[in-house]
Design a protein around this motif. Structure first.
Motif, PDB file in Angstrom:
ATOM      1  N   LEU A 225       0.975  -1.207  -0.194  1.00  0.00           N
ATOM      2  CA  LEU A 225       0.201  -0.159  -0.294  1.00  0.00           C
ATOM      3  C   LEU A 225       0.701   1.404  -0.308  1.00  0.00           C
ATOM      4  O   LEU A 225       0.820   1.981  -1.008  1.00  0.00           O
ATOM      5  CB  LEU A 225      -1.111   0.014   0.953  1.00  0.00           C
ATOM      6  N   LEU A 226       1.976   1.628   0.982  1.00  0.00           N
ATOM      7  CA  LEU A 226       2.733   2.128   0.844  1.00  0.00           C
ATOM      8  C   LEU A 226       3.783   2.802  -0.422  1.00  0.00           C
ATOM      9  O   LEU A 226       3.794   3.241  -0.680  1.00  0.00           O
ATOM     10  CB  LEU A 226       3.758   1.887   1.982  1.00  0.00           C
ATOM     11  N   THR A 227       4.029   1.856  -1.401  1.00  0.00           N
ATOM     12  CA  THR A 227       4.244   0.962  -2.823  1.00  0.00           C
ATOM     13  C   THR A 227       3.969   2.227  -3.274  1.00  0.00           C
ATOM     14  O   THR A 227       3.742   3.306  -4.648  1.00  0.00           O
ATOM     15  CB  THR A 227       5.151   0.028  -2.603  1.00  0.00           C
ATOM     16  N   ALA A 228       2.475   2.304  -3.723  1.00  0.00           N
ATOM     17  CA  ALA A 228       1.662   1.934  -4.372  1.00  0.00           C
ATOM     18  C   ALA A 228       1.081   3.097  -4.424  1.00  0.00           C
ATOM     19  O   ALA A 228       0.155   4.468  -5.035  1.00  0.00           O
ATOM     20  CB  ALA A 228       0.376   0.834  -4.556  1.00  0.00           C
ATOM     21  N   CYS A 229       0.474   3.804  -3.124  1.00  0.00           N
ATOM     22  CA  CYS A 229       0.134   5.062  -2.549  1.00  0.00           C
ATOM     23  C   CYS A 229       1.303   6.023  -1.543  1.00  0.00           C
ATOM     24  O   CYS A 229       1.154   5.997  -0.621  1.00  0.00           O
ATOM     25  CB  CYS A 229      -1.035   5.219  -1.669  1.00  0.00           C
ATOM     26  N   PRO A 230       1.820   6.510  -2.315  1.00  0.00           N
ATOM     27  CA  PRO A 230       3.229   7.886  -1.140  1.00  0.00           C
ATOM     28  C   PRO A 230       2.587   8.497  -1.513  1.00  0.00           C
ATOM     29  O   PRO A 230       1.409   9.686  -1.923  1.00  0.00           O
ATOM     30  CB  PRO A 230       3.820   7.013  -2.403  1.00  0.00           C
ATOM     31  N   GLY A 231       3.122   9.182   0.250  1.00  0.00           N
ATOM     32  CA  GLY A 231       2.501   9.664   1.037  1.00  0.00           C
ATOM     33  C   GLY A 231       0.581   9.127   1.743  1.00  0.00           C
ATOM     34  O   GLY A 231       0.525  10.072   2.922  1.00  0.00           O
ATOM     35  N   ILE A 232       0.296   8.428   1.690  1.00  0.00           N
ATOM     36  CA  ILE A 232      -0.964   7.902   2.413  1.00  0.00           C
ATOM     37  C   ILE A 232      -0.781   7.832   3.741  1.00  0.00           C
ATOM     38  O   ILE A 232      -1.199   7.207   4.773  1.00  0.00           O
ATOM     39  CB  ILE A 232      -1.057   6.465   1.821  1.00  0.00           C
ATOM     40  N   GLU A 233       0.838   7.931   3.891  1.00  0.00           N
ATOM     41  CA  GLU A 233       1.281   7.981   5.365  1.00  0.00           C
ATOM     42  C   GLU A 233       1.068   8.993   6.617  1.00  0.00           C
ATOM     43  O   GLU A 233       0.681   8.666   7.644  1.00  0.00           O
ATOM     44  CB  GLU A 233       2.224   7.075   6.055  1.00  0.00           C
ATOM     45  N   ASN A 234       0.578  10.175   5.985  1.00  0.00           N
ATOM     46  CA  ASN A 234       0.355  11.082   6.553  1.00  0.00           C
ATOM     47  C   ASN A 234      -0.767  11.320   6.761  1.00  0.00           C
ATOM     48  O   ASN A 234      -1.793  12.648   7.024  1.00  0.00           O
ATOM     49  CB  ASN A 234       1.169  12.372   5.634  1.00  0.00           C
ATOM     50  N   ASN A 235      -2.115  11.086   6.024  1.00  0.00           N
ATOM     51  CA  ASN A 235      -4.147  10.763   6.404  1.00  0.00           C
ATOM     52  C   ASN A 235      -3.949   9.998   6.892  1.00  0.00           C
ATOM     53  O   ASN A 235      -3.867   8.904   5.893  1.00  0.00           O
ATOM     54  CB  ASN A 235      -3.843  11.266   5.079  1.00  0.00           C
ATOM     55  N   GLU A 236      -4.489   9.861   7.954  1.00  0.00           N
ATOM     56  CA  GLU A 236      -4.532   8.708   8.594  1.00  0.00           C
ATOM     57  C   GLU A 236      -5.551   8.111   8.355  1.00  0.00           C
ATOM     58  O   GLU A 236      -6.017   6.719   8.185  1.00  0.00           O
ATOM     59  CB  GLU A 236      -4.417   8.443  10.327  1.00  0.00           C
ATOM     60  N   GLY A 237      -7.250   8.337   7.630  1.00  0.00           N
ATOM     61  CA  GLY A 237      -7.891   8.470   7.496  1.00  0.00           C
ATOM     62  C   GLY A 237      -8.024   7.491   6.430  1.00  0.00           C
ATOM     63  O   GLY A 237      -8.521   6.428   5.774  1.00  0.00           O
ATOM     64  N   GLU A 238      -7.257   8.127   5.260  1.00  0.00           N
ATOM     65  CA  GLU A 238      -6.906   6.916   4.139  1.00  0.00           C
ATOM     66  C   GLU A 238      -6.524   5.968   4.418  1.00  0.00           C
ATOM     67  O   GLU A 238      -6.244   5.012   3.451  1.00  0.00           O
ATOM     68  CB  GLU A 238      -6.428   8.411   3.303  1.00  0.00           C
ATOM     69  N   LEU A 239      -5.274   5.580   5.631  1.00  0.00           N
ATOM     70  CA  LEU A 239      -4.074   5.058   5.318  1.00  0.00           C
ATOM     71  C   LEU A 239      -5.074   4.312   5.955  1.00  0.00           C
ATOM     72  O   LEU A 239      -4.629   2.768   5.704  1.00  0.00           O
ATOM     73  CB  LEU A 239      -3.533   4.810   6.129  1.00  0.00           C
ATOM     74  N   PHE A 240      -5.944   4.098   6.921  1.00  0.00           N
ATOM     75  CA  PHE A 240      -6.306   2.829   7.859  1.00  0.00           C
ATOM     76  C   PHE A 240      -8.416   2.953   6.452  1.00  0.00           C
ATOM     77  O   PHE A 240      -8.413   1.100   6.388  1.00  0.00           O
ATOM     78  CB  PHE A 240      -7.356   3.657   8.857  1.00  0.00           C
ATOM     79  N   ARG A 241      -9.040   3.406   5.954  1.00  0.00           N
ATOM     80  CA  ARG A 241      -9.727   3.110   4.901  1.00  0.00           C
ATOM     81  C   ARG A 241      -8.791   2.044   4.186  1.00  0.00           C
ATOM     82  O   ARG A 241      -9.151   0.881   3.968  1.00  0.00           O
ATOM     83  CB  ARG A 241     -10.366   4.400   4.396  1.00  0.00           C
ATOM     84  N   PHE A 242      -7.960   2.740   3.159  1.00  0.00           N
ATOM     85  CA  PHE A 242      -7.528   1.389   2.233  1.00  0.00           C
ATOM     86  C   PHE A 242      -6.737   0.586   2.683  1.00  0.00           C
ATOM     87  O   PHE A 242      -6.648  -0.566   2.054  1.00  0.00           O
ATOM     88  CB  PHE A 242      -5.901   2.135   1.694  1.00  0.00           C
ATOM     89  N   PHE A 243      -6.564   0.556   3.919  1.00  0.00           N
ATOM     90  CA  PHE A 243      -5.920  -0.744   4.444  1.00  0.00           C
ATOM     91  C   PHE A 243      -6.505  -1.286   4.686  1.00  0.00           C
ATOM     92  O   PHE A 243      -6.121  -3.032   4.423  1.00  0.00           O
ATOM     93  CB  PHE A 243      -4.536  -0.477   5.682  1.00  0.00           C
ATOM     94  N   LYS A 244      -7.335  -1.182   5.416  1.00  0.00           N
ATOM     95  CA  LYS A 244      -8.192  -1.640   5.602  1.00  0.00           C
ATOM     96  C   LYS A 244      -9.181  -3.066   4.861  1.00  0.00           C
ATOM     97  O   LYS A 244      -9.759  -4.082   4.920  1.00  0.00           O
ATOM     98  CB  LYS A 244      -9.964  -1.718   6.932  1.00  0.00           C
ATOM     99  N   THR A 245      -9.821  -2.297   3.702  1.00  0.00           N
ATOM    100  CA  THR A 245     -10.359  -2.744   2.442  1.00  0.00           C
ATOM    101  C   THR A 245      -9.347  -4.085   2.040  1.00  0.00           C
ATOM    102  O   THR A 245      -9.645  -4.849   1.824  1.00  0.00           O
ATOM    103  CB  THR A 245     -10.413  -1.324   1.244  1.00  0.00           C
TER     104      THR A 245
END
Length: 157
Positions: free
Chosen positions: A42-62
């Motif tokens: 996920l971090l490789t596919a979406c760089p910078g997502i670690e800065n937005n916790e809401g999206e990080l949780f949502r994307f990771f959970k999915t």
């Protein structure tokens, strides 16, 4: 932000998913490892997502739950019943294990019978017999195997 600190944030999602689904032969470390792999992808596919916790949780959970569901489907698929591994502790079933190994006397008899079969063959077929014993493929192999099976029909292991 380190990878470990990011994983600590999403680890509860992994643990909750572990409670919701069962995958054979996976223990806690396996779940954590798969969670880390999913996070890394996920971090490789979406760089910078670690800065937005809401999206990080949502994307990771999915992504993680979809991956786990795929594993459950694979585990339960009728087409893949052969992939199932029933785990039993060897010490609990050791008394049931039967090692099918040929006794020394039977092995000597078999070797003698094979040598007699070889000697009875015409010389050109003896080379084919040697190739058969070496596991090679050649023309007439099936016929020789059929003849050998008939010759050895009285041999009992």
């Amino acid at each position: 932000m380190t990878f470990e600190s990011i994983y600590k944030k999403v680890a509860p999602i992994v643990h909750k998913t572990r409670k919701d689904y069962y995958i054979q032969l996976w223990d806690q470390e396996d779940w954590d490892q798969e969670g880390m792999l999913t996070l890394s992808r996920l971090l490789t596919a979406c760089p910078g997502i670690e800065n937005n916790e809401g999206e990080l949780f949502r994307f990771f959970k999915t992504k993680f739950r979809n991956y786990v569901l795929d594993m459950v489907r694979k585990q339960e698929s009728d087409k893949r019943k052969l992939n199932r591994q029933n785990y039993e502790e060897v010490s609990e079933v050791a008394h049931k294990l039967y090692i099918r190994e040929m006794a020394t006397a039977d092995r000597v008899i078999l070797r003698d019978m094979l040598e007699q079969y070889r000697q009875a063959l015409p010389e050109p077929l003896q080379d084919n017999f040697d190739r058969l014993m070496g596991g090679e493929v050649f023309r007439g192999r099936k016929d020789m195997l059929r003849d050998l099976k008939i010759y050895l029909k009285d041999f009992k292991q």
